[in-house]
Design an enzyme around this catalytic site. Structure first.
Site, PDB file in Angstrom:
ATOM      1  N   GLU A  55       0.431  -1.447  -0.103  1.00  0.00           N
ATOM      2  CA  GLU A  55      -0.208  -0.471   0.167  1.00  0.00           C
ATOM      3  C   GLU A  55       0.924   1.055   0.517  1.00  0.00           C
ATOM      4  O   GLU A  55       1.861   0.966   1.586  1.00  0.00           O
ATOM      5  CB  GLU A  55      -0.784   0.161   0.822  1.00  0.00           C
ATOM      6  N   LYS A 109       4.731   0.560   9.275  1.00  0.00           N
ATOM      7  CA  LYS A 109       4.525   2.317   8.548  1.00  0.00           C
ATOM      8  C   LYS A 109       4.297   2.457   9.385  1.00  0.00           C
ATOM      9  O   LYS A 109       4.844   4.252   9.372  1.00  0.00           O
ATOM     10  CB  LYS A 109       4.064   2.021   6.905  1.00  0.00           C
ATOM     11  N   ARG A 144       5.991 -12.803   9.140  1.00  0.00           N
ATOM     12  CA  ARG A 144       5.958 -11.733   8.938  1.00  0.00           C
ATOM     13  C   ARG A 144       7.689 -11.991   9.429  1.00  0.00           C
ATOM     14  O   ARG A 144       7.882 -11.735  10.600  1.00  0.00           O
ATOM     15  CB  ARG A 144       5.567 -10.438   9.427  1.00  0.00           C
TER      16      ARG A 144
HETATM   17  P1  ATP Z   1       3.468  -2.195   7.997  1.00  0.00           P
HETATM   18  O1  ATP Z   1       2.066  -3.147   9.021  1.00  0.00           O
HETATM   19  O2  ATP Z   1       4.770  -2.369   8.590  1.00  0.00           O
HETATM   20  O3  ATP Z   1       2.568  -1.403   7.163  1.00  0.00           O
HETATM   21  P2  ATP Z   1       2.179  -3.240   6.224  1.00  0.00           P
HETATM   22  O4  ATP Z   1       1.350  -4.724   5.916  1.00  0.00           O
HETATM   23  O5  ATP Z   1       0.729  -2.734   5.959  1.00  0.00           O
HETATM   24  O6  ATP Z   1       2.963  -3.391   6.650  1.00  0.00           O
HETATM   25  P3  ATP Z   1       1.933  -3.697   3.110  1.00  0.00           P
HETATM   26  O7  ATP Z   1       2.291  -2.395   2.493  1.00  0.00           O
HETATM   27  O8  ATP Z   1       0.073  -3.433   3.500  1.00  0.00           O
HETATM   28  O9  ATP Z   1       2.473  -3.049   4.353  1.00  0.00           O
HETATM   29  O10 ATP Z   1       3.224  -4.652   2.685  1.00  0.00           O
HETATM   30  C1  ATP Z   1       3.442  -4.892   1.491  1.00  0.00           C
HETATM   31  C2  ATP Z   1       3.194  -6.315   1.750  1.00  0.00           C
HETATM   32  O11 ATP Z   1       4.609  -6.827   2.244  1.00  0.00           O
HETATM   33  C3  ATP Z   1       2.236  -7.018   2.437  1.00  0.00           C
HETATM   34  O12 ATP Z   1       2.622  -8.669   1.288  1.00  0.00           O
HETATM   35  C4  ATP Z   1       3.200  -7.946   3.482  1.00  0.00           C
HETATM   36  O13 ATP Z   1       2.739  -9.339   3.766  1.00  0.00           O
HETATM   37  C5  ATP Z   1       4.660  -8.118   3.272  1.00  0.00           C
HETATM   38  N1  ATP Z   1       5.112  -7.387   4.762  1.00  0.00           N
HETATM   39  C6  ATP Z   1       4.813  -6.411   5.505  1.00  0.00           C
HETATM   40  N2  ATP Z   1       6.141  -6.383   6.287  1.00  0.00           N
HETATM   41  C7  ATP Z   1       6.272  -7.983   6.337  1.00  0.00           C
HETATM   42  C8  ATP Z   1       7.106  -7.848   7.259  1.00  0.00           C
HETATM   43  N3  ATP Z   1       7.385  -7.691   8.587  1.00  0.00           N
HETATM   44  N4  ATP Z   1       7.516  -8.957   6.819  1.00  0.00           N
HETATM   45  C9  ATP Z   1       7.390 -10.016   5.656  1.00  0.00           C
HETATM   46  N5  ATP Z   1       6.504  -9.064   5.004  1.00  0.00           N
HETATM   47  C10 ATP Z   1       6.247  -8.500   5.167  1.00  0.00           C
HETATM   48 MG    MG Z   2      -0.850  -3.460   5.383  1.00  0.00          MG
END
Ligand code: ATP
Ligand code: MG
Length: 565
Positions: free
Chosen positions: A42, A280, A270
């Site tokens: 996102e 983020k 994760r």
């Molecule tokens: P955050 O919670 O840190 O803001 P998010 O999951 O909201 O991260 P997205 O932009 O939705 O961020 O993530 C894009 C991709 O990265 C998704 O497929 C998510 O599963 C993966 N991802 C995010 N954080 C991690 C992590 N700590 N380890 C592995 N994969 C991750």
């Molecule tokens: Mg997310």
């Protein structure tokens, strides 16, 4: 519990991880001829090391199985998203060395299709417009052990629902006045199945669709269908989406057309790192509250921060490989990340000599005005990098900490009356110490042995210590930024009654000005990586100016990670 058993280098088992096993079975059985994976961020912030792991996994599988990998922005939340983030994400993925299939994709490009599917669900009696407020909807959702309460608007006629949905789209209602909900089961043990919201009203400008829409699909009504539209075969996500899977399946069941690829969702754990926050939303707080200099502050766990700090794509891949793919949550020691970059920089980094905390040394028996160029090896790990010449003269600098007036037998560096080797130069003996009026040592008077040129013993006599040094007359001044962990707590965001920002390490940045460096560094380019001998790995920072080079310490040479072999 921190998993410290990842350092075992002895025998790297190349067995398949569970995702590779699934893919190989699908290819063998003929379920898929080619695989398509995707990385679906996102665009609401800069990517962090956790995303790097996901990128390396998804693009890595695409490469390994000669399939394709899409970069798709799941941009369903106009108020939090921005093109700045889109651009930074593209830059980070490219920097990691990956190419996405065709152009970058956006869920917002599917808004028409999603809208049509929503209409289809209404027509089929599987979705309804709810007039309840957000608070009412959450208050009536129930709890995992208590069923929710059905909305009084749940049994509206299909015609009325269609009419209201159209009016929502046309902008006839205010934000929050109505939502579209899936009609599933308010007593499902899975909370996500309790009539989840599919569409909400947001009179907001979207970074790509502008003002075309004032209703936006929820992430859960977007993600799975976007995978479906793109023909994704293996939709890899983190464990927190396991509970969403039945909902994604439910949506797909209602729109699926025969013959099309149905994405299979596979969850993995994760990446969590200690001494770090990795959401983020929290990283954004650090930026907005100016607790760091920006998203690419070298202390940030963002990909851009790591890059600026001096990390390489190869190091992040070494790290991802060591961490592996797990099905259960775990916490990785940040030392493993530091270990990974040391592994790589040791192989590639140009060696130079710099003195961070200079102490003047005068070689009393060295001819006045004489200069010598002495050959020095650029990288003992890589012969092809050759050698360079380092200037030597009568006045030098060594590190303050490398001298002690009086020292015990275990101190192998320079002491009064003692002899050491200056790397690539000569043996020197310290004969006299010059002090200022406060008794602080400001200069050492030493003699050199002209027969020990190149640092070689002329007669078999041994010296224990070898010091790095810089010729005063030839030295250039550089600034050095030394970083420590941004948080002093292992798990800064796990404290119930305390904000994670309370655990920021006040000593996480230490700037040392006017360090002395050998002139070789004059031609360094931004991003170039060096080993400052005996000190650590350093990278030239983008804030450097022609007459003032600024180096980021990527990682020190001392191990914060004890090898366990
Ligand atoms: P955050 O919670 O840190 O803001 P998010 O999951 O909201 O991260 P997205 O932009 O939705 O961020 O993530 C894009 C991709 O990265 C998704 O497929 C998510 O599963 C993966 N991802 C995010 N954080 C991690 C992590 N700590 N380890 C592995 N994969 C991750
Ligand atoms: Mg997310």
């Amino acid at each position: 519990m921190v998993d410290k058993n990842l350092m075992d280098n002895s025998e790297e088992k190349k067995s398949l991880n569970f995702i590779e096993q699934i893919i190989e079975e699908d290819l063998k059985s003929g379920k898929h001829k080619n695989i398509i994976t995707r990385f679906p961020p996102e665009p609401n912030g800069y990517l962090h090391i956790g995303h790097a792991k996901s990128i390396i996994l998804n693009f890595g599988l695409g490469e390994k199985y000669k399939g394709k990998t899409n970069l798709r922005f799941d941009d369903t939340n106009p108020t939090k998203e921005d093109v700045e983030y889109v651009d930074s994400i593209k830059e980070d993925v490219e920097w990691l060395g990956y190419k996405w299939e065709n152009q970058a994709l956006f869920s917002s490009d599917y808004f028409n299709q999603l809208y049509e599917w929503a209409v289809k669900l209404i027509k089929d009696g599987f979705a309804y417009i709810d007039d309840q407020s957000g608070e009412e909807i959450s208050a009536t959702r129930g709890t995992p052990t208590k069923p929710g309460i059905e909305s009084p608007f749940r049994n509206r006629s299909i015609e009325e629902n269609l009419d209201l949905f159209l009016k929502m789209k046309k902008g006839e209602f205010k934000d929050g006045e109505k939502v579209l909900r899936a009609k599933i089961d308010m007593s499902s043990p899975n909370m996500h199945m309790r009539d989840p919201v599919m569409y909400r009203i947001k009179h907001a400008n979207h970074h790509r669709t502008g003002n075309r829409w004032c209703i936006y699909p929820m992430y859960d009504f977007t993600h799975g269908q976007s995978d479906y539209i793109e023909g994704i075969t293996h939709s890899i996500c983190t464990l927190e989406f396991e509970n969403h899977r039945p909902l994604y399946d439910w949506f797909l069941d209602h729109i699926y057309e025969d013959g099309k690829t149905r994405p299979r969702q596979i969850e993995f754990a994760r990446l969590n790192l200690n001494y770090t926050v990795m959401s983020k939303r929290k990283l954004l707080q650090l930026v907005e509250d100016k607790l760091v200099s920006g998203w690419d502050d070298p202390r940030m766990p963002t990909i851009s921060g790591l890059r600026r700090r001096g990390y390489t794509p190869e190091a992040l891949k070494i790290f991802a490989e060591k961490v592996g793919i797990a099905k259960r949550e775990n916490i990785i020691d940040v030392g493993l990340l530091e270990y990974s970059i040391k592994e790589h920089l040791n192989k590639i980094a140009q060696r130079v000599m710099t003195v961070i905390d200079p102490l003047k040394v005068t070689i009393t028996n060295y001819p006045e005005g004489k200069d010598e160029m002495l050959p020095a090896i650029n990288n003992p790990e890589d012969e092809t990098m050759g050698s360079r010449e380092v200037p030597f003269s009568k006045i030098l600098y060594i590190e303050k900490e490398d001298f002690k007036e009086v020292a015990n037998r275990k101190f192998f560096r320079l002491k009064l009356g003692g002899e050491v080797r200056l790397r690539y130069a000569y043996f020197i003996t310290c004969n006299e110490v010059v002090k200022d009026e406060n008794g602080e040592i400001i200069e050492l008077l030493c003699t050199y042995d002209p027969l020990s040129k190149g640092g070689k013993s002329p007669d078999g006599r041994k010296v224990k210590g070898t010091l790095h040094w810089v010729s005063a007359k030839h030295a250039i001044d550089i600034d050095v930024k030394q970083y420590d962990r941004l948080f002093s707590d292992e798990s800064p965001d796990s404290h119930k009654d305390k904000d994670f920002k309370e655990f920021i390490n006040p000593d996480s940045l230490n700037i040392v000005e006017n360090c002395k460096a050998e002139p070789f560094l004059k031609n360094a380019k931004i991003g170039n990586k060096f080993q400052f001998e005996r000190k650590g790995y350093f990278t030239l920072d983008k804030d450097s100016e022609k007459n003032k080079l600024v180096f980021n310490r990527t990682v020190s040479l001392r191990d914060s990670w004890k090898r366990r072999n």
